[in-house]
Motif scaffolding. Structure first.
Motif, PDB file in Angstrom:
ATOM      1  N   GLY A  18     -28.634  18.092 -16.554  1.00 45.35           N
ATOM      2  CA  GLY A  18     -27.170  17.971 -16.590  1.00 45.35           C
ATOM      3  C   GLY A  18     -25.909  17.980 -17.920  1.00 45.35           C
ATOM      4  N   CYS A  19     -27.542  18.103 -18.578  1.00 45.16           N
ATOM      5  CA  CYS A  19     -26.093  17.696 -20.015  1.00 45.16           C
ATOM      6  C   CYS A  19     -25.440  19.662 -20.316  1.00 45.16           C
ATOM      7  CB  CYS A  19     -27.145  18.067 -20.994  1.00 45.16           C
ATOM      8  SG  CYS A  19     -28.096  16.428 -21.281  1.00 45.16           S
ATOM      9  N   ARG A  20     -24.491  20.212 -20.186  1.00 46.66           N
ATOM     10  CA  ARG A  20     -23.574  20.114 -21.010  1.00 46.66           C
ATOM     11  C   ARG A  20     -23.926  21.249 -22.201  1.00 46.66           C
ATOM     12  NH1 ARG A  20     -18.663  19.197 -20.776  1.00 46.66           N
ATOM     13  NH2 ARG A  20     -18.239  18.581 -22.992  1.00 46.66           N
ATOM     14  N   VAL A  21     -23.676  22.434 -22.436  1.00 47.62           N
ATOM     15  CA  VAL A  21     -24.796  22.568 -24.030  1.00 47.62           C
ATOM     16  C   VAL A  21     -23.923  24.008 -24.400  1.00 47.62           C
ATOM     17  CG1 VAL A  21     -27.099  23.475 -25.220  1.00 47.62           C
ATOM     18  CG2 VAL A  21     -27.111  22.647 -23.164  1.00 47.62           C
ATOM     19  N   SER A  22     -24.042  23.605 -25.930  1.00 44.67           N
ATOM     20  CA  SER A  22     -23.871  24.158 -26.576  1.00 44.67           C
ATOM     21  C   SER A  22     -23.977  24.688 -28.001  1.00 44.67           C
ATOM     22  CB  SER A  22     -21.962  22.862 -27.633  1.00 44.67           C
ATOM     23  OG  SER A  22     -21.488  24.322 -28.389  1.00 44.67           O
ATOM     24  N   ILE A  23     -23.964  26.004 -28.679  1.00 41.49           N
ATOM     25  CA  ILE A  23     -25.060  26.337 -29.673  1.00 41.49           C
ATOM     26  C   ILE A  23     -23.710  26.142 -31.132  1.00 41.49           C
ATOM     27  CG2 ILE A  23     -26.424  28.277 -30.391  1.00 41.49           C
ATOM     28  CD1 ILE A  23     -27.435  28.704 -28.038  1.00 41.49           C
ATOM     29  N   PHE A  24     -24.534  25.670 -31.917  1.00 38.35           N
ATOM     30  CA  PHE A  24     -23.240  26.313 -33.244  1.00 38.35           C
ATOM     31  C   PHE A  24     -24.030  27.524 -33.448  1.00 38.35           C
ATOM     32  CE2 PHE A  24     -22.888  24.160 -37.840  1.00 38.35           C
ATOM     33  CZ  PHE A  24     -21.543  23.726 -37.329  1.00 38.35           C
ATOM     34  N   LEU A  25     -22.245  28.077 -33.824  1.00 38.27           N
ATOM     35  CA  LEU A  25     -22.777  29.641 -34.215  1.00 38.27           C
ATOM     36  C   LEU A  25     -21.267  29.777 -35.736  1.00 38.27           C
ATOM     37  CD1 LEU A  25     -22.293  31.474 -31.098  1.00 38.27           C
ATOM     38  CD2 LEU A  25     -24.339  31.052 -32.516  1.00 38.27           C
ATOM     39  N   ASP A  26     -21.892  30.896 -36.831  1.00 44.44           N
ATOM     40  CA  ASP A  26     -20.764  31.667 -37.620  1.00 44.44           C
ATOM     41  C   ASP A  26     -20.349  32.396 -36.471  1.00 44.44           C
ATOM     42  OD1 ASP A  26     -21.554  30.154 -40.040  1.00 44.44           O
ATOM     43  OD2 ASP A  26     -23.568  31.344 -39.325  1.00 44.44           O
ATOM     44  N   PRO A  27     -18.901  32.518 -36.910  1.00 44.40           N
ATOM     45  CA  PRO A  27     -18.270  33.450 -36.683  1.00 44.40           C
ATOM     46  C   PRO A  27     -18.535  34.945 -36.006  1.00 44.40           C
ATOM     47  CG  PRO A  27     -16.601  32.937 -38.001  1.00 44.40           C
ATOM     48  CD  PRO A  27     -18.081  31.602 -38.712  1.00 44.40           C
ATOM     49  N   ASN A  28     -19.489  35.082 -36.032  1.00 46.41           N
ATOM     50  CA  ASN A  28     -20.596  36.487 -36.405  1.00 46.41           C
ATOM     51  C   ASN A  28     -20.556  36.684 -34.775  1.00 46.41           C
ATOM     52  OD1 ASN A  28     -21.866  38.668 -35.840  1.00 46.41           O
ATOM     53  ND2 ASN A  28     -23.201  38.067 -37.705  1.00 46.41           N
ATOM     54  N   PRO A  29     -20.064  38.232 -34.366  1.00 44.79           N
ATOM     55  CA  PRO A  29     -20.212  38.406 -32.959  1.00 44.79           C
ATOM     56  C   PRO A  29     -20.936  39.338 -31.989  1.00 44.79           C
ATOM     57  CG  PRO A  29     -18.289  39.859 -34.426  1.00 44.79           C
ATOM     58  CD  PRO A  29     -19.198  39.054 -34.755  1.00 44.79           C
ATOM     59  N   ALA A  30     -21.844  39.194 -33.187  1.00 43.27           N
ATOM     60  CA  ALA A  30     -23.320  39.356 -32.804  1.00 43.27           C
ATOM     61  C   ALA A  30     -23.584  38.701 -32.329  1.00 43.27           C
ATOM     62  CB  ALA A  30     -24.002  40.381 -33.969  1.00 43.27           C
ATOM     63  N   MET A  31     -23.601  37.673 -32.948  1.00 43.53           N
ATOM     64  CA  MET A  31     -23.990  36.426 -32.268  1.00 43.53           C
ATOM     65  C   MET A  31     -23.414  35.423 -30.878  1.00 43.53           C
ATOM     66  SD  MET A  31     -26.640  35.793 -34.791  1.00 43.53           S
ATOM     67  CE  MET A  31     -26.892  37.310 -36.239  1.00 43.53           C
ATOM     68  N   VAL A  32     -22.322  35.730 -31.488  1.00 44.30           N
ATOM     69  CA  VAL A  32     -21.906  35.258 -30.450  1.00 44.30           C
ATOM     70  C   VAL A  32     -22.574  35.494 -28.775  1.00 44.30           C
ATOM     71  CG1 VAL A  32     -19.784  35.185 -29.031  1.00 44.30           C
ATOM     72  CG2 VAL A  32     -19.307  34.704 -31.446  1.00 44.30           C
ATOM     73  N   LYS A  33     -22.429  37.131 -29.121  1.00 52.24           N
ATOM     74  CA  LYS A  33     -22.672  38.383 -28.125  1.00 52.24           C
ATOM     75  C   LYS A  33     -24.566  37.923 -27.500  1.00 52.24           C
ATOM     76  CE  LYS A  33     -20.035  42.708 -28.818  1.00 52.24           C
ATOM     77  NZ  LYS A  33     -20.924  43.826 -29.399  1.00 52.24           N
ATOM     78  N   ALA A  34     -25.687  37.756 -28.333  1.00 50.80           N
ATOM     79  CA  ALA A  34     -26.200  36.989 -27.643  1.00 50.80           C
ATOM     80  C   ALA A  34     -26.425  35.517 -27.428  1.00 50.80           C
ATOM     81  CB  ALA A  34     -27.175  36.993 -29.206  1.00 50.80           C
ATOM     82  N   ALA A  35     -25.659  34.703 -27.703  1.00 55.25           N
ATOM     83  CA  ALA A  35     -25.457  33.382 -27.031  1.00 55.25           C
ATOM     84  C   ALA A  35     -25.661  33.607 -25.614  1.00 55.25           C
ATOM     85  CB  ALA A  35     -24.370  32.600 -27.840  1.00 55.25           C
ATOM     86  N   VAL A  36     -24.810  34.260 -24.923  1.00 58.70           N
ATOM     87  CA  VAL A  36     -24.248  34.389 -23.523  1.00 58.70           C
ATOM     88  C   VAL A  36     -26.501  34.719 -23.333  1.00 58.70           C
ATOM     89  CG1 VAL A  36     -23.919  36.372 -21.604  1.00 58.70           C
ATOM     90  CG2 VAL A  36     -22.420  35.827 -23.675  1.00 58.70           C
ATOM     91  N   GLY A  37     -27.554  35.212 -23.727  1.00 60.96           N
ATOM     92  CA  GLY A  37     -28.513  35.504 -23.332  1.00 60.96           C
ATOM     93  C   GLY A  37     -29.334  33.743 -23.425  1.00 60.96           C
ATOM     94  N   THR A  38     -28.881  33.043 -24.055  1.00 60.20           N
ATOM     95  CA  THR A  38     -29.640  31.972 -23.792  1.00 60.20           C
ATOM     96  C   THR A  38     -29.052  30.788 -22.443  1.00 60.20           C
ATOM     97  OG1 THR A  38     -27.496  30.295 -24.785  1.00 60.20           O
ATOM     98  CG2 THR A  38     -29.511  31.665 -26.301  1.00 60.20           C
ATOM     99  N   GLY A  39     -28.418  31.499 -22.274  1.00 63.75           N
ATOM    100  CA  GLY A  39     -27.758  30.603 -20.893  1.00 63.75           C
ATOM    101  C   GLY A  39     -26.548  29.503 -21.619  1.00 63.75           C
ATOM    102  N   GLN A  41     -13.868  36.340 -23.262  1.00 61.94           N
ATOM    103  CA  GLN A  41     -14.533  37.510 -22.839  1.00 61.94           C
ATOM    104  C   GLN A  41     -15.942  37.457 -21.829  1.00 61.94           C
ATOM    105  OE1 GLN A  41     -13.805  40.481 -25.897  1.00 61.94           O
ATOM    106  NE2 GLN A  41     -11.407  40.544 -25.214  1.00 61.94           N
ATOM    107  N   LEU A  42     -16.399  36.681 -22.689  1.00 58.59           N
ATOM    108  CA  LEU A  42     -17.600  37.093 -22.145  1.00 58.59           C
ATOM    109  C   LEU A  42     -18.491  35.463 -21.735  1.00 58.59           C
ATOM    110  CD1 LEU A  42     -19.749  37.527 -25.422  1.00 58.59           C
ATOM    111  CD2 LEU A  42     -19.878  38.865 -23.454  1.00 58.59           C
ATOM    112  N   GLY A  43     -17.382  34.274 -20.891  1.00 63.82           N
ATOM    113  CA  GLY A  43     -17.343  33.496 -19.813  1.00 63.82           C
ATOM    114  C   GLY A  43     -17.492  32.409 -20.899  1.00 63.82           C
ATOM    115  N   LEU A  44     -18.292  32.339 -22.035  1.00 67.65           N
ATOM    116  CA  LEU A  44     -18.529  31.107 -23.551  1.00 67.65           C
ATOM    117  C   LEU A  44     -17.957  30.315 -23.677  1.00 67.65           C
ATOM    118  CD1 LEU A  44     -20.965  32.535 -25.279  1.00 67.65           C
ATOM    119  CD2 LEU A  44     -21.668  30.904 -23.891  1.00 67.65           C
ATOM    120  N   GLY A  45     -17.843  29.122 -23.080  1.00 65.14           N
ATOM    121  CA  GLY A  45     -16.813  27.617 -23.571  1.00 65.14           C
ATOM    122  C   GLY A  45     -17.171  27.641 -24.744  1.00 65.14           C
TER     123      GLY A  45
END
Length: 237
Positions: free
Chosen positions: A125-146, A181-185
């Motif tokens: 029941g936890c909302r999950v956030s992943i700590f990222l550098d502002p790198n578009p490739a890392m943002v795109k790949a984050a989507v795949g983690t759910g 655009q990718l639907g990530l908060g």
């Protein structure tokens, strides 16, 4: 409106310097809520040099806004999260000896690992956030983690802001637009303060939350905690 989550690690650092319970971490968190904070952030580390695991348990019992627990998802950290089930868990790739967070995840290299953790945390029941550098490739790949959200690591923005705000914000704005655009908060945090926060807010579309600790606590020494929280909230309007 972008929410302000107050990181109270530095309050715990001050308490631990004397080995007693002054300042009282739990009472400070309650006061932050009373003064207008929309959440409380803690980052327990394995050596418990500031926030202790018991602090997280104690806070869970009384927090009425949102509890955001940050950290590297070690076995001990995940056991704590399973126990307290905070509203949000922010996954941060900290080395055990790191003084503070200093890099985001490589969501390409660690995608399988992160996916398993995200899946479990969301089942709790936890909302999950992943700590990222502002790198578009890392943002795109984050989507795949759910993951539900990403948190942009803003140290580089804060360092560059005084001399060239436009250049400092540019990669973060790109990452924020892509996240939308990718639907990530979108969350953000690290070295944000009263000087650079409003500009960040104005230029990051969809910014849901910032977590701020060190600068806010430093300002509170001079301005008072209640006044300081209101000043930070004003920057987010």
């Amino acid at each position: 409106m972008t929410k302000l989550s107050v990181n109270i690690n530095k309050i715990a650092t001050l308490r631990n310097a004397r080995g007693h319970n002054r300042p009282n971490v739990v009472q400070t968190a309650l006061d932050c809520e009373r003064f207008g904070a929309e959440g409380i952030t803690v980052h327990p580390r394995p050596d418990e040099r500031h926030i202790r695991f018991q602090d997280v348990r104690d806070l869970r019992r009384v927090i009425s806004t949102e509890l955001n627990v940050e950290g590297n998802p070690t076995a001990e950290f995940l056991a704590l999260v399973r126990e307290v089930r905070p509203e949000q868990v922010t996954l941060v790739p900290d080395a055990p000896d790191a003084i503070t967070s200093n890099a985001g995840w490589d969501t390409i290299e660690h995608q399988i690992y992160l996916t398993g953790i995200v899946t479990e945390l969301k089942s709790l029941g936890c909302r999950v956030s992943i700590f990222l550098d502002p790198n578009p490739a890392m943002v795109k790949a984050a989507v795949g983690t759910g993951t539900d959200r990403i948190e942009l690591y803003t140290e580089d923005y804060a360092r560059r802001y005084p001399t060239d705000p436009a250049a400092a914000i540019a990669p973060y704005r790109t990452a924020a637009i892509l996240a939308q655009q990718l639907g990530l908060g979108l969350n953000a945090g690290h070295d944000l303060d009263l000087e650079n926060l409003a500009y960040l807010k104005q230029n990051l579309p969809g910014l849901a939350e910032v977590s701020i600790g060190h600068a806010l606590v430093c300002d509170a020494l001079y301005l008072g905690l209640e006044n300081t929280i209101q000043l930070y909230k004003r920057q987010l309007r």
